[in-house]
Design an enzyme around this catalytic site. Structure first.
Site, mmCIF file in Angstrom:
data_model
loop_
_atom_site.group_PDB
_atom_site.id
_atom_site.type_symbol
_atom_site.label_atom_id
_atom_site.label_comp_id
_atom_site.label_asym_id
_atom_site.label_seq_id
_atom_site.Cartn_x
_atom_site.Cartn_y
_atom_site.Cartn_z
ATOM 1 N N HIS B 70 64.784 43.294 68.095
ATOM 2 C CA HIS B 70 64.142 44.705 67.216
ATOM 3 C C HIS B 70 63.283 44.196 66.258
ATOM 4 C CE1 HIS B 70 66.314 48.884 64.409
ATOM 5 N NE2 HIS B 70 64.268 47.566 64.410
ATOM 6 N N ARG B 74 54.108 46.408 62.231
ATOM 7 C CA ARG B 74 53.061 46.628 61.785
ATOM 8 C C ARG B 74 51.308 47.135 62.156
ATOM 9 N NH1 ARG B 74 57.505 48.522 58.802
ATOM 10 N NH2 ARG B 74 58.207 47.192 57.934
ATOM 11 N N ASP B 315 65.513 43.001 63.684
ATOM 12 C CA ASP B 315 64.794 43.989 62.517
ATOM 13 C C ASP B 315 64.065 43.759 62.155
ATOM 14 O OD1 ASP B 315 64.414 46.428 61.707
ATOM 15 O OD2 ASP B 315 66.519 46.861 60.896
ATOM 16 N N HIS B 319 56.813 43.490 54.644
ATOM 17 C CA HIS B 319 56.255 44.197 53.501
ATOM 18 C C HIS B 319 55.835 43.318 52.368
ATOM 19 C CE1 HIS B 319 58.574 47.916 54.315
ATOM 20 N NE2 HIS B 319 59.296 47.283 54.631
ATOM 21 N N GLY B 334 63.601 46.807 54.132
ATOM 22 C CA GLY B 334 63.381 45.596 55.125
ATOM 23 C C GLY B 334 63.654 44.138 54.823
#
Lengths: 311, 442
Positions: B70, B74, B315, B319, B334
């Site tokens: 996971h 981007r 995960d 950002h 995130g």
């Protein structure tokens, strides 16, 4: 008492004595407010910026009046006509204000934590004028000041706060302050607006207003955001008013000369009936007056003392 | 290449013992105890005069390269946050040699050309092996299935609308049915949008205190229940992403007992942080699903140990700094995790005796490799030499200067962590040495 805070973000970080100190300082400020010539030179040369991301005539005017009486220069950073409309972030706005070397920023914002965020970024002091559902410390302080004037103190006093507690920054900050000062607080509202997680406040939670009114020294109605009904949080305004609306007849159940409060603006006939709002029990107009006095006290404490007072 | 005296941990062979390993042409060709130079020359086909390149691995662990099911890379579309190259470098630096790239890019990965793009960008970069996950529905709209067979032939190893939940139960049912053509799992992001509302953290006393809107645990759990029921009914293949509630664990446990083909992953941050760790300015802790309560966290760890939860997955959700430099409610969800996750789990669970080293490697290498059909997860002779040399004593401060990821949105920023990969090989190629990525010209 030496004031040691740069900011006022919420009441959780204040000791009971510090809250008492603010209320004590607000006393003489209220006298000044009654004078025919309401102007002091105390804060001459200090700059105060009002940064209101949510429209609020009441709170903004109160702060502005308070700062001006103390002699500070105020600037309204009107969000609708500013760089914010051009997409400037809160961070960049904060840095711009910092670069202008302002002394105090008063912020209201729809996001919980916006005031904490600004305080972290700014050397200037920050007063939280209401952030999301999180805190509204100056409203709580003006309510405490009003209650102290009317009730003489807090020990053994029963204060009922009724309404949309879940979404209310006013209720959160008030409970923090009232508990610190020793009052008994009861929160009342429908289960959808007063869910179990509000138990974090450590005060009694009840769904039944009439059962909680007997013995109440003060009852505070919270403003109901009407869009909550559209979101399904309660079935109708009619049923809400029936279960939780305050009126003159209902308030008699307290068996006391109960102080009736509302932070404004009121939805008359919903959370409070006009017969009660206009009755001698209501202190709603005085809350507004006291709001200016308390804000004068705070602004004075934050930027009025010797600069060494700022930690 | 001769790797000497490594403590080899390979659950696929039930191995946790000191071994020497010999690599040739990107493949493991020998694994044995205490090899002598003449043995190594023999298997490598070297003459007596030739030098044997060797690494002394004494005191360090050798794991099969970790597999992360996971990851958000981007690219295409949000290369300011991360791209396939930076993300796959960050993966290697974190010990991951195979990663599954989620499809919520701009545009979303819902056509074969896009799947091929992600796969080929991964190959061009030449760091961790990048396996694309394709969308379940066109444009992530939740209304029409993608061309699953075409995407599968283009290299997709799973299907997921991760980033948002599929609200329409019939679409989810159809996806589980149709994906049987590919034998790939559907990775479910379980979130009921109505229950989640505008929430920004787990609903509970912590959210009430902060005045932040809450996401109830049920926003996840009801969808986990729905999806295992649909998997049972269709006999489809389901993988539940980022399990974060006690009720989800209970439902998955029950589903497994019923013989439903379901696997599940948990993210390190859900095992190590709770909603009580959140403050109004700590935006690095804002993640979806939100950080759990203490009781949920205990259930997650229990589920991990008893086999209800099959694997760890980061995960990884990078950002930019300005994305996260806003009031809590306004920042995106995130956590940037590839380069900190292993050390975090090592310190938080393994070093504390809550998780064995063998189990750690099983959860983060063998199990995900098996579930998604990847050539990874074991150190057997003939297997690709994807390997991690792990130093449990290595300490490092997490800083902008040393992260390979383009983004810094980790709760560990500025903190010292312990237990890191010191060497990483992908297909026998050394890509990390002394915590530095080795740039390779392909």
């Amino acid at each position: 008492m030496k004031w040691k805070h740069k900011d006022l973000l919420d009441l959780d970080v204040l000791q009971a004595e510090e809250i008492e100190h603010i209320l004590h300082t607000a006393g003489p400020m209220k006298e000044i407010l009654q004078r025919p010539i309401k102007k002091l030179p105390t804060l001459r040369g200090k700059s105060v910026v009002l940064l209101f991301y949510e429209s609020s005539t009441r709170t903004r005017t109160s702060f502005e009046t308070a700062a001006k009486i103390l002699g500070a220069d105020t600037t309204n950073f009107s969000v609708t006509q500013s760089s914010v409309n051009k997409g400037e972030s809160l961070l960049d706005t904060a840095r711009t204000l910092q670069a202008m070397n302002v002394d105090l920023v008063i912020v209201r914002h729809a996001s919980s934590g916006a005031a904490d965020f600004l305080a972290q970024e700014l050397r200037a002091g920050v007063i939280n004028g209401g952030d999301g559902q999180h805190a509204h410390p100056t409203q709580a302080l003006l309510d405490l000041f009003t209650l102290k004037e009317k009730l003489g103190g807090f020990q053994g006093k029963k204060i009922v706060i009724v309404g949309d507690v879940l979404h209310s920054r006013v209720a959160r900050s008030n409970v923090l302050g009232l508990k610190k000062l020793g009052a008994e607080v009861v929160l009342v509202g429908p289960p959808t607006l007063l869910p179990a997680e509000m138990n974090y406040l450590g005060v009694k939670i009840s769904y039944d207003l009439d059962a909680e009114l007997p013995g109440a020294d003060a009852v505070m109605a919270l403003r109901l955001q009407l869009e909550r009904q559209q979101n399904g949080l309660f079935p109708s305004i009619r049923e809400y008013a029936k279960l939780y609306g305050l009126n003159l007849e209902r308030i008699r159940k307290t068996g006391k000369q109960t102080v009736v409060m509302h932070p404004g603006p009121m939805n008359r006939g919903i959370e409070i009936a006009s017969d009660l709002a206009e009755s001698p029990l209501s202190v709603i107009d005085e809350q507004v007056t006291n709001g200016v006095a308390v804000r004068m006290a705070l602004i004075y404490l934050l930027i009025g003392g010797a600069s060494s007072d700022v930690a | 290449m001769w790797l000497r005296q490594a403590f080899v941990v390979d659950p696929s062979q039930n191995l946790a013992v000191e071994r020497d390993i010999v690599l040739k042409d990107g493949v493991i060709i020998e694994i044995a105890q205490n090899l002598q130079p003449e043995d190594v020359r023999a298997v490598l086909g070297l003459s007596n005069s030739e030098q044997i390149p060797q690494v002394n691995a004494a005191g360090k662990y050798l794991f099969p390269g970790l597999v992360d099911a996971h990851v958000h890379l981007r690219e295409p579309g949000q290369e300011d946050k991360e791209d396939i190259r930076s993300g796959s470098r960050a993966a290697v630096r974190g010990g991951f040699t195979s990663i599954l790239a989620m499809a919520n890019t701009k545009p979303v990965i819902d056509q074969r050309a896009l799947v091929e793009f992600v796969r080929i960008q991964g190959q061009r970069a030449g760091f961790a092996k990048v396996y694309p996950v394709a969308a379940v529905t066109k444009g992530f709209k939740g209304t029409e299935l993608v061309e699953m067979m075409d995407l599968f032939e283009g290299g997709a190893v799973a299907f997921s609308d991760d980033g948002q939940g599929i609200q329409n139960s019939e679409i989810m049912r159809l996806a589980l049915e149709y994906a049987k053509l590919t034998a790939c799992p559907i990775i479910a992001h379980c979130e009921d949008n109505n229950l989640a509302g505008q929430g920004v953290m787990r609903r509970g006393e912590a959210s009430a205190r902060l005045g932040l809107r809450g996401i109830p645990a049920s926003a996840e759990s009801v969808m986990v229940a729905r999806d295992v029921l649909l998997a049972g009914e269709t006999e489809g293949k389901l993988h539940i992403a980022h399990v974060s509630t006690k009720e989800s664990v209970q439902i998955i446990k029950k589903a497994k007992k019923l013989g439903i083909d379901v696997t599940a992953e948990v993210n390190p941050h859900h095992l190590l942080f709770t909603d009580e760790d959140i403050s109004l300015t700590a935006t690095a802790y804002k993640v979806n699903p939100p950080l759990p309560t203490r009781a949920d966290q205990e259930a997650l760890i229990e589920g991990l140990l008893d086999g209800t939860i099959d694997m760890l997955a980061t995960d990884h959700a990078p950002h930019t700094w300005e994305d996260k430099a806003k009031p809590f409610a306004e920042v995106p969800f995130g956590i940037n995790a590839l380069e900190t996750a292993l050390a975090a789990v090592w310190q938080g669970l393994v070093a504390k005796g809550k998780l064995s080293i063998q189990k750690l490697v099983e959860l983060w290498s063998l199990k995900p490799a098996q579930r998604f059909g990847l050539p990874a997860g074991m150190l057997k002779i003939g297997a690709p030499a994807d390997m991690v040399l792990f130093d449990p004593d290595y300490k490092e401060e997490i800083s902008a200067a040393n992260l390979e990821s383009k983004s810094l949105n980790t709760p560990f920023l500025g903190k010292e962590m312990q237990g890191f990969p010191v060497m990483v090989w992908v297909d026998g190629k050394l890509l990390l040495e002394n915590r530095q990525i080795i740039d390779v010209k392909n």
